[in-house]
Motif scaffolding. Structure first.
Motif, mmCIF file in Angstrom:
data_model
loop_
_atom_site.group_PDB
_atom_site.id
_atom_site.type_symbol
_atom_site.label_atom_id
_atom_site.label_comp_id
_atom_site.label_asym_id
_atom_site.label_seq_id
_atom_site.Cartn_x
_atom_site.Cartn_y
_atom_site.Cartn_z
ATOM 1 N N ASP A 153 61.975 15.446 24.572
ATOM 2 C CA ASP A 153 60.620 15.852 24.193
ATOM 3 C C ASP A 153 60.241 15.227 22.854
ATOM 4 O O ASP A 153 59.112 14.774 22.677
ATOM 5 C CB ASP A 153 60.512 17.372 24.108
ATOM 6 C CG ASP A 153 60.617 18.053 25.458
ATOM 7 O OD1 ASP A 153 60.493 17.358 26.485
ATOM 8 O OD2 ASP A 153 60.829 19.280 25.484
ATOM 9 N N THR A 154 61.181 15.199 21.939
ATOM 10 C CA THR A 154 60.934 14.584 20.638
ATOM 11 C C THR A 154 60.686 13.091 20.794
ATOM 12 O O THR A 154 59.780 12.539 20.164
ATOM 13 C CB THR A 154 62.117 14.830 19.691
ATOM 14 O OG1 THR A 154 62.376 16.229 19.631
ATOM 15 C CG2 THR A 154 61.827 14.309 18.301
ATOM 16 N N VAL A 169 57.114 12.692 22.144
ATOM 17 C CA VAL A 169 56.059 12.954 21.154
ATOM 18 C C VAL A 169 55.999 11.843 20.118
ATOM 19 O O VAL A 169 54.914 11.343 19.786
ATOM 20 C CB VAL A 169 56.272 14.335 20.492
ATOM 21 C CG1 VAL A 169 55.361 14.515 19.293
ATOM 22 C CG2 VAL A 169 56.043 15.439 21.507
ATOM 23 N N THR A 203 50.834 18.781 30.719
ATOM 24 C CA THR A 203 51.916 19.352 29.920
ATOM 25 C C THR A 203 52.060 18.710 28.546
ATOM 26 O O THR A 203 52.865 19.184 27.739
ATOM 27 C CB THR A 203 53.264 19.223 30.657
ATOM 28 O OG1 THR A 203 53.550 17.843 30.868
ATOM 29 C CG2 THR A 203 53.239 19.974 31.964
ATOM 30 N N PRO A 221 50.074 18.760 25.812
ATOM 31 C CA PRO A 221 49.866 19.683 24.685
ATOM 32 C C PRO A 221 51.019 20.678 24.499
ATOM 33 O O PRO A 221 51.392 20.999 23.374
ATOM 34 C CB PRO A 221 48.575 20.413 25.037
ATOM 35 C CG PRO A 221 47.862 19.515 25.970
ATOM 36 C CD PRO A 221 48.924 18.802 26.738
ATOM 37 N N GLN A 222 51.591 21.149 25.601
ATOM 38 C CA GLN A 222 52.718 22.080 25.497
ATOM 39 C C GLN A 222 53.942 21.404 24.897
ATOM 40 O O GLN A 222 54.675 22.009 24.116
ATOM 41 C CB GLN A 222 53.052 22.650 26.876
ATOM 42 C CG GLN A 222 51.938 23.472 27.452
ATOM 43 C CD GLN A 222 52.105 23.700 28.950
ATOM 44 O OE1 GLN A 222 52.951 23.091 29.588
ATOM 45 N NE2 GLN A 222 51.279 24.580 29.501
ATOM 46 N N PHE A 226 53.885 18.797 22.822
ATOM 47 C CA PHE A 226 53.590 18.621 21.397
ATOM 48 C C PHE A 226 53.815 19.924 20.636
ATOM 49 O O PHE A 226 54.403 19.935 19.556
ATOM 50 C CB PHE A 226 52.150 18.143 21.205
ATOM 51 C CG PHE A 226 52.007 16.660 21.106
ATOM 52 C CD1 PHE A 226 51.949 16.040 19.883
ATOM 53 C CD2 PHE A 226 51.945 15.882 22.253
ATOM 54 C CE1 PHE A 226 51.814 14.674 19.779
ATOM 55 C CE2 PHE A 226 51.815 14.520 22.174
ATOM 56 C CZ PHE A 226 51.755 13.905 20.937
ATOM 57 N N GLU A 227 53.340 21.028 21.211
ATOM 58 C CA GLU A 227 53.487 22.322 20.552
ATOM 59 C C GLU A 227 54.950 22.712 20.400
ATOM 60 O O GLU A 227 55.369 23.182 19.334
ATOM 61 C CB GLU A 227 52.741 23.389 21.340
ATOM 62 C CG GLU A 227 52.798 24.758 20.707
ATOM 63 C CD GLU A 227 52.073 25.802 21.539
ATOM 64 O OE1 GLU A 227 52.071 26.964 21.085
ATOM 65 O OE2 GLU A 227 51.527 25.483 22.597
ATOM 66 N N SER A 228 55.749 22.502 21.428
ATOM 67 C CA SER A 228 57.165 22.880 21.343
ATOM 68 C C SER A 228 57.905 22.021 20.330
ATOM 69 O O SER A 228 58.752 22.523 19.584
ATOM 70 C CB SER A 228 57.832 22.792 22.711
ATOM 71 O OG SER A 228 57.942 21.461 23.138
ATOM 72 N N LEU A 247 56.551 20.504 17.669
ATOM 73 C CA LEU A 247 56.089 20.891 16.334
ATOM 74 C C LEU A 247 56.669 22.244 15.919
ATOM 75 O O LEU A 247 57.041 22.429 14.753
ATOM 76 C CB LEU A 247 54.568 20.924 16.287
ATOM 77 C CG LEU A 247 53.888 19.558 16.322
ATOM 78 C CD1 LEU A 247 52.379 19.720 16.370
ATOM 79 C CD2 LEU A 247 54.294 18.720 15.132
ATOM 80 N N ASN A 248 56.764 23.193 16.846
ATOM 81 C CA ASN A 248 57.387 24.479 16.529
ATOM 82 C C ASN A 248 58.853 24.318 16.178
ATOM 83 O O ASN A 248 59.353 24.959 15.246
ATOM 84 C CB ASN A 248 57.232 25.451 17.693
ATOM 85 C CG ASN A 248 55.842 25.995 17.807
ATOM 86 O OD1 ASN A 248 55.080 25.997 16.836
ATOM 87 N ND2 ASN A 248 55.483 26.431 19.003
ATOM 88 N N HIS A 249 59.546 23.464 16.912
ATOM 89 C CA HIS A 249 60.968 23.215 16.607
ATOM 90 C C HIS A 249 61.107 22.570 15.235
ATOM 91 O O HIS A 249 61.991 22.938 14.458
ATOM 92 C CB HIS A 249 61.578 22.324 17.683
ATOM 93 C CG HIS A 249 63.011 22.026 17.466
ATOM 94 N ND1 HIS A 249 64.005 22.969 17.661
ATOM 95 C CD2 HIS A 249 63.628 20.887 17.069
ATOM 96 C CE1 HIS A 249 65.166 22.429 17.385
ATOM 97 N NE2 HIS A 249 64.978 21.168 17.034
#
Length: 78
Positions: free
Chosen positions: A4-5, A8, A60, A62-63, A65-67, A69-71
């Protein structure tokens, strides 16, 4: 989470590549930096998609990106 990283960071680099290409073309120069950024960003996105083939779609992004950034924010401690 690693892929995911990669995804992004690859998307962000691809956006920077487009902006660098526009700037180079407006100045009348060859878009050398943007082509390098395109290879790096595209490579990261391809690695992420090949590792998790059905994980990424337009809906998916935006989700993801959100995960990421939260991490990142939890890593910083905020």
């Amino acid at each position: 989470m690693t892929y995911d990283t990669y995804f992004v960071v690859g998307i962000v680099i691809l956006i920077l590549a487009v902006l660098a290409a526009i700037g180079a073309i407006r100045r009348g120069k060859a878009p050398r930096i943007s082509s390098i950024l395109l290879l790096i960003g595209g490579g990261l996105v391809v690695v992420a998609i090949s590792a998790k083939p059905n994980a990424y779609s337009i809906s998916t992004i935006p989700q993801v990106f959100e995960s990421v950034l939260n991490h990142f924010m939890s890593y910083l401690g905020t």
